[in-house]
Design a protein around this motif. Structure first.
Motif, PDB file in Angstrom:
ATOM      1  N   GLU A 262      98.329  -6.725  33.495  1.00 24.70           N
ATOM      2  CA  GLU A 262      98.287  -7.317  34.818  1.00 24.70           C
ATOM      3  C   GLU A 262      99.116  -8.590  34.798  1.00 24.70           C
ATOM      4  O   GLU A 262      98.846  -9.493  34.034  1.00 24.70           O
ATOM      5  N   ASN A 263     100.140  -8.643  35.641  1.00 20.97           N
ATOM      6  CA  ASN A 263     101.047  -9.791  35.608  1.00 20.97           C
ATOM      7  C   ASN A 263     100.865 -10.793  36.735  1.00 20.97           C
ATOM      8  O   ASN A 263     101.467 -11.854  36.716  1.00 20.97           O
ATOM      9  N   ARG A 264     100.060 -10.432  37.715  1.00 17.15           N
ATOM     10  CA  ARG A 264      99.881 -11.382  38.816  1.00 17.15           C
ATOM     11  C   ARG A 264      99.037 -12.554  38.330  1.00 17.15           C
ATOM     12  O   ARG A 264      98.031 -12.358  37.645  1.00 17.15           O
ATOM     13  N   VAL A 265      99.470 -13.740  38.682  1.00 12.46           N
ATOM     14  CA  VAL A 265      98.717 -14.932  38.305  1.00 12.46           C
ATOM     15  C   VAL A 265      98.530 -15.783  39.547  1.00 12.46           C
ATOM     16  O   VAL A 265      99.470 -15.993  40.309  1.00 12.46           O
ATOM     17  N   PHE A 266      97.310 -16.263  39.751  1.00  9.56           N
ATOM     18  CA  PHE A 266      97.022 -17.079  40.927  1.00  9.56           C
ATOM     19  C   PHE A 266      96.559 -18.453  40.448  1.00  9.56           C
ATOM     20  O   PHE A 266      95.483 -18.596  39.886  1.00  9.56           O
ATOM     21  N   GLU A 267      97.413 -19.429  40.690  1.00 13.06           N
ATOM     22  CA  GLU A 267      97.112 -20.796  40.245  1.00 13.06           C
ATOM     23  C   GLU A 267      96.228 -21.477  41.294  1.00 13.06           C
ATOM     24  O   GLU A 267      96.428 -21.267  42.482  1.00 13.06           O
TER      25      GLU A 267
ATOM     26  N   GLY B  23      88.582 -24.820  39.722  1.00 10.57           N
ATOM     27  CA  GLY B  23      89.578 -25.881  39.894  1.00 10.57           C
ATOM     28  C   GLY B  23      90.447 -26.070  38.668  1.00 10.57           C
ATOM     29  O   GLY B  23      91.028 -27.134  38.460  1.00 10.57           O
ATOM     30  N   ALA B  24      90.520 -25.047  37.829  1.00 10.54           N
ATOM     31  CA  ALA B  24      91.322 -25.202  36.617  1.00 10.54           C
ATOM     32  C   ALA B  24      92.085 -23.931  36.239  1.00 10.54           C
ATOM     33  O   ALA B  24      93.307 -23.953  36.096  1.00 10.54           O
ATOM     34  N   THR B  25      91.380 -22.838  36.111  1.00 10.73           N
ATOM     35  CA  THR B  25      91.948 -21.661  35.454  1.00 10.73           C
ATOM     36  C   THR B  25      92.888 -20.850  36.352  1.00 10.73           C
ATOM     37  O   THR B  25      92.471 -20.406  37.423  1.00 10.73           O
ATOM     38  N   PRO B  26      94.123 -20.619  35.931  1.00  7.10           N
ATOM     39  CA  PRO B  26      94.969 -19.671  36.656  1.00  7.10           C
ATOM     40  C   PRO B  26      94.338 -18.283  36.554  1.00  7.10           C
ATOM     41  O   PRO B  26      93.948 -17.860  35.462  1.00  7.10           O
TER      42      PRO B  26
ATOM     43  N   VAL C 213      93.859 -14.179  36.734  1.00 10.60           N
ATOM     44  CA  VAL C 213      94.538 -12.901  36.550  1.00 10.60           C
ATOM     45  C   VAL C 213      93.541 -11.813  36.975  1.00 10.60           C
ATOM     46  O   VAL C 213      92.447 -11.748  36.409  1.00 10.60           O
ATOM     47  N   PRO C 214      93.874 -11.020  37.993  1.00 12.35           N
ATOM     48  CA  PRO C 214      92.924 -10.011  38.478  1.00 12.35           C
ATOM     49  C   PRO C 214      92.422  -9.110  37.353  1.00 12.35           C
ATOM     50  O   PRO C 214      93.222  -8.620  36.551  1.00 12.35           O
ATOM     51  N   GLY C 215      91.102  -8.934  37.289  1.00  9.58           N
ATOM     52  CA  GLY C 215      90.517  -8.043  36.303  1.00  9.58           C
ATOM     53  C   GLY C 215      90.226  -8.706  34.970  1.00  9.58           C
ATOM     54  O   GLY C 215      89.734  -8.061  34.049  1.00  9.58           O
ATOM     55  N   SER C 216      90.501 -10.000  34.864  1.00 12.24           N
ATOM     56  CA  SER C 216      90.244 -10.705  33.613  1.00 12.24           C
ATOM     57  C   SER C 216      89.216 -11.806  33.831  1.00 12.24           C
ATOM     58  O   SER C 216      89.314 -12.576  34.790  1.00 12.24           O
ATOM     59  N   CYS C 217      88.237 -11.883  32.907  1.00 13.63           N
ATOM     60  CA  CYS C 217      87.261 -12.972  33.026  1.00 13.63           C
ATOM     61  C   CYS C 217      87.807 -14.248  32.371  1.00 13.63           C
ATOM     62  O   CYS C 217      87.112 -15.250  32.294  1.00 13.63           O
ATOM     63  N   THR C 218      89.004 -14.207  31.935  1.00 10.29           N
ATOM     64  CA  THR C 218      89.824 -15.340  31.424  1.00 10.29           C
ATOM     65  C   THR C 218      89.296 -15.973  30.135  1.00 10.29           C
ATOM     66  O   THR C 218      89.395 -15.369  29.083  1.00 10.29           O
ATOM     67  N   LEU C 219      88.665 -17.162  30.214  1.00  6.46           N
ATOM     68  CA  LEU C 219      88.386 -17.932  28.996  1.00  6.46           C
ATOM     69  C   LEU C 219      86.919 -18.361  28.916  1.00  6.46           C
ATOM     70  O   LEU C 219      86.263 -18.523  29.947  1.00  6.46           O
ATOM     71  N   PRO C 220      86.430 -18.573  27.686  1.00  7.14           N
ATOM     72  CA  PRO C 220      85.027 -18.996  27.547  1.00  7.14           C
ATOM     73  C   PRO C 220      84.798 -20.396  28.116  1.00  7.14           C
ATOM     74  O   PRO C 220      85.706 -21.226  28.131  1.00  7.14           O
ATOM     75  N   LEU C 221      83.581 -20.636  28.531  1.00  6.91           N
ATOM     76  CA  LEU C 221      83.215 -21.967  29.009  1.00  6.91           C
ATOM     77  C   LEU C 221      83.220 -22.947  27.839  1.00  6.91           C
ATOM     78  O   LEU C 221      83.047 -22.542  26.683  1.00  6.91           O
ATOM     79  N   PRO C 222      83.394 -24.223  28.103  1.00  3.56           N
ATOM     80  CA  PRO C 222      83.318 -25.217  27.028  1.00  3.56           C
ATOM     81  C   PRO C 222      81.979 -25.101  26.291  1.00  3.56           C
ATOM     82  O   PRO C 222      80.938 -24.951  26.933  1.00  3.56           O
ATOM     83  N   GLY C 223      82.025 -25.112  24.979  1.00  3.83           N
ATOM     84  CA  GLY C 223      80.802 -25.008  24.174  1.00  3.83           C
ATOM     85  C   GLY C 223      80.467 -23.585  23.778  1.00  3.83           C
ATOM     86  O   GLY C 223      79.574 -23.348  22.968  1.00  3.83           O
ATOM     87  N   ILE C 224      81.179 -22.610  24.356  1.00  4.87           N
ATOM     88  CA  ILE C 224      80.929 -21.191  24.071  1.00  4.87           C
ATOM     89  C   ILE C 224      82.086 -20.674  23.223  1.00  4.87           C
ATOM     90  O   ILE C 224      83.246 -20.748  23.644  1.00  4.87           O
ATOM     91  N   PHE C 225      81.762 -20.148  22.023  1.00  4.38           N
ATOM     92  CA  PHE C 225      82.808 -19.771  21.068  1.00  4.38           C
ATOM     93  C   PHE C 225      82.916 -18.252  20.934  1.00  4.38           C
ATOM     94  O   PHE C 225      82.505 -17.667  19.941  1.00  4.38           O
ATOM     95  N   THR C 226      83.469 -17.623  21.957  1.00  2.55           N
ATOM     96  CA  THR C 226      83.638 -16.166  21.929  1.00  2.55           C
ATOM     97  C   THR C 226      84.906 -15.812  21.163  1.00  2.55           C
ATOM     98  O   THR C 226      85.866 -16.596  21.112  1.00  2.55           O
ATOM     99  N   ALA C 227      84.895 -14.611  20.584  1.00  3.44           N
ATOM    100  CA  ALA C 227      86.067 -14.142  19.836  1.00  3.44           C
ATOM    101  C   ALA C 227      86.066 -12.628  19.808  1.00  3.44           C
ATOM    102  O   ALA C 227      85.058 -11.998  20.122  1.00  3.44           O
ATOM    103  N   ILE C 228      87.215 -12.070  19.426  1.00  2.00           N
ATOM    104  CA  ILE C 228      87.305 -10.620  19.265  1.00  2.00           C
ATOM    105  C   ILE C 228      87.587 -10.326  17.803  1.00  2.00           C
ATOM    106  O   ILE C 228      88.527 -10.870  17.216  1.00  2.00           O
TER     107      ILE C 228
END
Ligand code: WT7
Length: 664
Positions: free
Chosen positions: A14-19, A442-445, A447-462
């Motif tokens: 998915e290449n669309r990005v909404f800032e 008010g921060a994260t660009p 991307v449709p279909g993506s939950c993007t990034l972990p919240l501060p203090g949350i250390f998720t990984a794959i």
């Protein structure tokens, strides 16, 4: 928001990005990616300090904590363990004497459109009265109370009243059957059940109390001493003398004040049952302090809640979303929220949009399955298209419960959010207590279909199966590397299963979410690819395949064997397909339809309507390996209508594939 790139390569890349717009960033609590990164860095450099500061800033502690994280008995982590507090005090009492005292806490809209409002002060009075009722019934700190209630103010009151006296509630979704309710009452060892005579949904009066009677009549629920009944509709129900009483009568006799029972931070606030990979649901146990901290913090971060917002989370209190973002988070944060009793399609599929306009909703949080069904409705009937309503009060949209496909995301963004509102696609689970991976408005660009990034203090990984990090672009197992305050504490009554399910030895002590995920090459954004265990996600509801299978084979006069798998579905995300071996020849035509229907209704009766298979196929056997193992991957292909490409050489009985490939 502006669309900085338009090309779509495929639905997978998915290449669309909404800032976020400059104005959104400026007004936000976490303003911009630098602010987000600074908080992440704070958590990385001083993990315990990060959480301690949040907990001190956001919660009222009757006794301040001196310890933050106790890891001495991993994975049974403890947070703020020597601190003492009360969840109900934090949600209600502390707003009294502030400008929030007379602020509307809940705007309740009933199924028929009737609106009732309560202020924080009024809600506190009700909660105190009901807490006194529970006490009068002998309910004490640490006792379990099962709540089987419709979406109403009284449902929230029941939960808050339990928290007030230190009783541990276990809310059971009003769509579960008597058998499912009985299992939960029994497992929790509940001393009381709070219910309603009926619930109103889509213009229909549906029984609750009768189901409680049936559950209690099944035997094994002797711990239950009282049943308190909210009279939702005028219709009379059976009342068992000495056990059953009416909520309004009991409350009228009680004072509107009730001192809180101060509890330790680790005191179990609630147990909530959810499906796992075995037939038996897991009682997910949450602690008071850490849970409430995160419910409130995520209201402020993920939803960027402001004092004049009108927040609406459409989830039922029977699910974790309705716990964290109806019963606790909004109240702890002092928000005005909408609580809705009905369904999105009654009296028509414009109901959500009409209610957003009517109540001037500013933050709207719902599930992809609802969005997809409302897209369908709007496509076929102009009159229920959202363009018919003024949705300009909205400023933030949220999605939860299952992956949102980019098409639905774009529709939500355009037609509900007016291309103005950020969508927070929040990934989390019953076990995580609150959001884990989500954009910040008010921060994260986006991307449709993506939950993007972990919240501060949350250390998720794959990671791979040994717990080693996977590079971006390569799918793997989603884990959380460090504990967090709102994490599950244990499975009620089954600490061994807790360890095994969530902290398997191979994974280096990481928390195993049970989902597969992949991070994008460019931004490292997370995209959830679905469960990696035998758990289905149907309309955002978690269902164990084993639970449905054991319900099916429970129909002993008809069913010899059953295997259940999921199949992608345009509206419900996944649909349940059951392969059934009958104790009689394979039926055809109308007879096949009649038996399939009988089995569907049986499952609805055993578990609840949400567990009804969409399709049932009959065969004289199931595809098994020579060692007798059911080949589920094969069944998944058959359910999808795909040609079987897997190796079937180990298959004992290849000819049955033909039988099972056919729908009846
Ligand atoms: C499972 C948890 C979170 C509260 C409601 C469901 C799936 C949840 C998302 C999302 C992709 C999601 C996962 C997860 N899920 N949110 N934003 N994107 N998948 O809670 O019943 O405990 O189910 O729901 O598969 O493991 P739950």
């Amino acid at each position: 928001m502006s669309d900085t790139s338009t090309a779509i390569q495929s639905t997978l890349v998915e290449n669309r990005v909404f800032e976020p717009s400059a104005a959104t960033v400026q007004a936000a609590r976490i303003a911009g990616m630098d602010a987000y990164r600074a908080l992440c860095a704070e958590a990385e450099q001083d993990f315990e300090g990060f959480w301690a500061r949040r907990a001190r800033e956001l919660l009222h502690w009757h006794k301040p904590f001196t310890q933050v994280l106790d890891e001495s008995n991993k994975p049974f982590y403890r947070w703020f363990a020597d601190g003492e507090l009360n969840a109900s005090y934090n949600c209600l009492d502390r707003h009294i004497g502030t400008p929030r005292e007379h602020k509307t806490a809940i705007i309740f809209e009933a199924d028929d459109g009737t609106v009732t409002r309560v202020t924080y002060k009024e809600l506190l009075a009700k909660v105190c009265q009901f807490a006194n009722v529970l006490k009068a019934k002998g309910v004490k700190k640490g006792d379990r109370v099962v709540i089987y209630m419709p979406m109403t103010i009284e449902g929230v009151v029941a939960m808050q009243a339990c928290a007030r006296i230190g009783a541990t509630h276990s809310v059971v979704f009003g769509g579960f059957s008597a058998g499912a309710l009985k299992d939960r009452i029994q497992d929790a060892g509940a001393v009381a059940v709070v219910t309603a005579n009926y619930q109103m949904r889509g213009g229909k009066e549906l029984p609750l109390k009768a189901i409680v009677d049936e559950a209690l009549g099944m035997g094994g629920c002797e711990t239950v001493k009282s049943v308190i009944v909210f009279q939702r509709t005028p219709t009379a129900v059976h009342m068992e003398a000495g056990r059953d009483t009416f909520m309004h009568e009991e409350m009228a006799a009680q004072p509107t004040e009730c001192p809180v029972e101060v509890v330790g931070a680790e005191h179990p606030l609630f147990i909530l049952y959810t499906s796992g990979s075995t037939g038996k649901p897991k009682g997910v146990q949450h602690a008071t302090g850490g849970y409430l901290l995160w419910a409130q913090q995520t209201m402020l971060w993920t939803f960027d809640l402001k004092d004049d917002d009108v927040f609406w989370c459409t989830a039922d209190i029977g699910w974790i979303t309705g716990h964290s973002y109806v019963a606790y988070g909004p109240l702890a944060a002092g928000a005005t929220q909408i609580v809705f009793e009905g369904v999105p399609t009654y009296p028509n599929a414009g109901r959500f949009w009409q209610m957003i306009e009517k109540h001037k909703c500013t933050i709207f949080y719902t599930a992809p399955t609802a969005i997809r069904s409302l897209i369908k409705a709007a496509d076929t009937d102009e009159k229920v298209h959202p363009k018919n309503w003024n949705l300009s009060t909205l400023r933030i949209l949220g999605s939860v419960g299952e992956p949102i496909n980019p098409e639905a995301w774009m529709w939500y963004y355009k037609h509900i959010g007016g291309e103005r509102c950020p969508i927070v696609d929040t990934f989390w689970q019953t076990e995580t207590g609150g959001h884990m991976i989500t954009p910040l408005p008010g921060a994260t660009p986006l991307v449709p279909g993506s939950c993007t990034l972990p919240l501060p203090g949350i250390f998720t990984a794959i990671v791979d199966e040994q717990g080693n990090d996977m590079p971006n672009g390569q799918g793997g197992i989603l884990v959380v590397k460090k504990p967090w305050p709102s994490m599950i504490r244990t499975i009620w009554g089954d600490p061994e299963r807790f360890k095994k399910s969530y902290f398997p030895e191979e994974l280096k002590g990481y928390y195993l979410a049970g989902d597969g995920a992949v991070r994008s090459e460019d931004r490292g954004y997370f995209r959830i690819t679905g469960r990696i265990d035998d758990v289905l996600n149907v309309s955002g509801h978690r269902m164990g395949t084993m639970e449905i299978e054991s319900a099916l084979v429970g129909k002993t006069d008809l069913v010899a064997e059953a295997a259940v798998v999921g199949r992608p579905d345009d509206v419900t995300g996944e649909a349940i397909v059951a392969f059934v071996v009958l104790k009689r020849p394979i039926p055809t035509g109308d007879e096949a339809k009649a038996i399939a229907n009988e089995l569907r209704n049986w499952v609805a009766k055993e578990i609840g309507p949400i567990a009804k298979p969409k399709e049932i196929r009959f065969g004289e056997n199931l595809p098994k390996t020579r060692s007798g193992k059911i080949m589920r991957r094969l069944l998944r292909s058959l359910a999808k209508g795909e040609a079987v490409t897997q190796d079937t050489s180990t298959l004992e009985n290849p000819h049955i594939l033909e039988q099972l490939a056919k729908s009846n």
